[in-house]
Design a protein around this motif. Structure first.
Motif, mmCIF file in Angstrom:
data_model
loop_
_atom_site.group_PDB
_atom_site.id
_atom_site.type_symbol
_atom_site.label_atom_id
_atom_site.label_comp_id
_atom_site.label_asym_id
_atom_site.label_seq_id
_atom_site.Cartn_x
_atom_site.Cartn_y
_atom_site.Cartn_z
ATOM 1 N N LYS A 45 0.850 -1.189 0.000
ATOM 2 C CA LYS A 45 0.000 0.000 0.000
ATOM 3 C C LYS A 45 0.885 1.238 0.000
ATOM 4 O O LYS A 45 1.778 1.378 0.802
ATOM 5 C CB LYS A 45 -0.884 -0.006 1.243
ATOM 6 C CG LYS A 45 -1.804 1.186 1.318
ATOM 7 C CD LYS A 45 -2.636 1.141 2.568
ATOM 8 C CE LYS A 45 -3.483 2.389 2.662
ATOM 9 N NZ LYS A 45 -4.196 2.461 3.910
ATOM 10 N N GLN A 46 0.592 2.139 -0.938
ATOM 11 C CA GLN A 46 1.322 3.390 -0.996
ATOM 12 C C GLN A 46 0.336 4.521 -0.807
ATOM 13 O O GLN A 46 -0.781 4.473 -1.297
ATOM 14 C CB GLN A 46 2.048 3.539 -2.323
ATOM 15 C CG GLN A 46 3.172 2.546 -2.477
ATOM 16 C CD GLN A 46 3.957 2.788 -3.747
ATOM 17 O OE1 GLN A 46 3.495 3.461 -4.647
ATOM 18 N NE2 GLN A 46 5.144 2.239 -3.802
ATOM 19 N N PHE A 47 0.747 5.520 -0.095
ATOM 20 C CA PHE A 47 -0.108 6.649 0.195
ATOM 21 C C PHE A 47 -0.061 7.621 -0.972
ATOM 22 O O PHE A 47 0.999 7.965 -1.461
ATOM 23 C CB PHE A 47 0.331 7.315 1.498
ATOM 24 C CG PHE A 47 0.172 6.422 2.683
ATOM 25 C CD1 PHE A 47 -0.999 6.425 3.395
ATOM 26 C CD2 PHE A 47 1.181 5.559 3.064
ATOM 27 C CE1 PHE A 47 -1.162 5.596 4.483
ATOM 28 C CE2 PHE A 47 1.024 4.722 4.150
ATOM 29 C CZ PHE A 47 -0.158 4.746 4.860
ATOM 30 N N SER A 48 -1.224 8.057 -1.415
ATOM 31 C CA SER A 48 -1.273 8.942 -2.574
ATOM 32 C C SER A 48 -0.839 10.352 -2.186
ATOM 33 O O SER A 48 -1.053 10.792 -1.066
ATOM 34 C CB SER A 48 -2.682 8.970 -3.155
ATOM 35 O OG SER A 48 -3.563 9.588 -2.247
ATOM 36 N N PRO A 49 -0.243 11.071 -3.119
ATOM 37 C CA PRO A 49 0.228 12.422 -2.823
ATOM 38 C C PRO A 49 -0.902 13.375 -2.445
ATOM 39 O O PRO A 49 -0.705 14.286 -1.665
ATOM 40 C CB PRO A 49 0.894 12.872 -4.123
ATOM 41 C CG PRO A 49 1.134 11.645 -4.899
ATOM 42 C CD PRO A 49 0.147 10.632 -4.434
ATOM 43 N N GLU A 50 -2.066 13.161 -3.019
ATOM 44 C CA GLU A 50 -3.188 14.040 -2.729
ATOM 45 C C GLU A 50 -3.660 13.904 -1.282
ATOM 46 O O GLU A 50 -4.180 14.835 -0.699
ATOM 47 C CB GLU A 50 -4.368 13.747 -3.672
ATOM 48 C CG GLU A 50 -4.090 14.067 -5.113
ATOM 49 C CD GLU A 50 -3.313 12.966 -5.832
ATOM 50 O OE1 GLU A 50 -3.348 11.803 -5.385
ATOM 51 O OE2 GLU A 50 -2.650 13.285 -6.828
ATOM 52 N N LYS A 51 -3.486 12.736 -0.711
ATOM 53 C CA LYS A 51 -3.952 12.482 0.657
ATOM 54 C C LYS A 51 -2.831 12.533 1.688
ATOM 55 O O LYS A 51 -3.043 12.227 2.843
ATOM 56 C CB LYS A 51 -4.636 11.117 0.718
ATOM 57 C CG LYS A 51 -5.882 11.040 -0.121
ATOM 58 C CD LYS A 51 -6.527 9.686 -0.014
ATOM 59 C CE LYS A 51 -7.759 9.599 -0.884
ATOM 60 N NZ LYS A 51 -8.390 8.297 -0.804
ATOM 61 N N PHE A 52 -1.639 12.918 1.267
ATOM 62 C CA PHE A 52 -0.495 12.927 2.174
ATOM 63 C C PHE A 52 -0.621 14.057 3.185
ATOM 64 O O PHE A 52 -1.027 15.160 2.865
ATOM 65 C CB PHE A 52 0.814 13.100 1.392
ATOM 66 C CG PHE A 52 2.019 13.063 2.268
ATOM 67 C CD1 PHE A 52 2.475 11.874 2.797
ATOM 68 C CD2 PHE A 52 2.694 14.223 2.591
ATOM 69 C CE1 PHE A 52 3.592 11.837 3.613
ATOM 70 C CE2 PHE A 52 3.809 14.197 3.403
ATOM 71 C CZ PHE A 52 4.249 13.001 3.911
ATOM 72 N N SER A 53 -0.276 13.742 4.435
ATOM 73 C CA SER A 53 -0.325 14.727 5.504
ATOM 74 C C SER A 53 0.880 14.515 6.419
ATOM 75 O O SER A 53 1.149 13.388 6.847
ATOM 76 C CB SER A 53 -1.623 14.553 6.293
ATOM 77 O OG SER A 53 -1.555 15.231 7.508
ATOM 78 N N ILE A 54 1.577 15.600 6.703
ATOM 79 C CA ILE A 54 2.721 15.521 7.616
ATOM 80 C C ILE A 54 2.248 15.079 9.000
ATOM 81 O O ILE A 54 2.906 14.273 9.661
ATOM 82 C CB ILE A 54 3.441 16.881 7.700
ATOM 83 C CG1 ILE A 54 4.086 17.239 6.364
ATOM 84 C CG2 ILE A 54 4.477 16.892 8.810
ATOM 85 C CD1 ILE A 54 5.262 16.386 5.988
ATOM 86 N N ALA A 55 1.103 15.593 9.430
ATOM 87 C CA ALA A 55 0.579 15.218 10.751
ATOM 88 C C ALA A 55 0.301 13.719 10.819
ATOM 89 O O ALA A 55 0.623 13.057 11.815
ATOM 90 C CB ALA A 55 -0.687 16.006 11.052
ATOM 91 N N LYS A 56 -0.266 13.175 9.755
ATOM 92 C CA LYS A 56 -0.552 11.735 9.724
ATOM 93 C C LYS A 56 0.751 10.937 9.761
ATOM 94 O O LYS A 56 0.846 9.922 10.460
ATOM 95 C CB LYS A 56 -1.347 11.410 8.465
ATOM 96 C CG LYS A 56 -1.876 10.012 8.419
ATOM 97 C CD LYS A 56 -2.754 9.844 7.183
ATOM 98 C CE LYS A 56 -3.344 8.464 7.137
ATOM 99 N NZ LYS A 56 -4.209 8.277 5.984
ATOM 100 N N LEU A 57 1.764 11.402 9.023
ATOM 101 C CA LEU A 57 3.065 10.745 9.038
ATOM 102 C C LEU A 57 3.652 10.734 10.441
ATOM 103 O O LEU A 57 4.135 9.710 10.918
ATOM 104 C CB LEU A 57 4.016 11.452 8.073
ATOM 105 C CG LEU A 57 5.478 11.017 8.106
ATOM 106 C CD1 LEU A 57 5.626 9.600 7.592
ATOM 107 C CD2 LEU A 57 6.327 11.962 7.304
#
Length: 107
Positions: free
Chosen positions: A9-21
């Motif tokens: 599973k790869q995280f899409s750039p549109e849904k990327f969040s620094i807080a989530k990381l």
């Protein structure tokens, strides 16, 4: 029944969040320590040196887990960056070739 993809599973750039990381990475590190602390406490009285070694190993393991989780989450983003750079490079090379052809025609 649908077949699942074998790709990770790869995280899409549109849904990327620094807080989530940050939350995922620190959560994984916290979970690692939560598993290791009872082992350290159980070893502390009878084998203090062994408990110290396990504690040091737990810290190293925690850092490794945080790095692994953050790397996994940013892999999709890096793939997207690389893809876009390749697209830009091909567009620039096409534009350069077009300009070169125009210059040759003018000469």
């Amino acid at each position: 029944m649908s077949a699942k993809s074998s790709e990770p599973k790869q995280f899409s750039p549109e849904k990327f969040s620094i807080a989530k990381l940050v939350f995922y990475a620190l959560g994984a590190g916290t979970l690692t320590l939560a598993v290791m602390i009872p082992i350290i406490v159980a070893l502390a009285r009878p084998y203090p040196i062994a408990a110290l070694c396990v504690a040091i190993m737990a810290i190293v393991l925690m850092v490794a887990v945080i790095a692994l989780v953050s790397r996994k989450m940013t892999a999709g983003i890096q793939h997207e960056i690389d893809r876009r750079r390749a697209e830009l490079a091909t567009e620039h090379s096409r534009a350069d070739a077009s300009v070169n052809r125009r210059e040759e025609k003018q000469n």
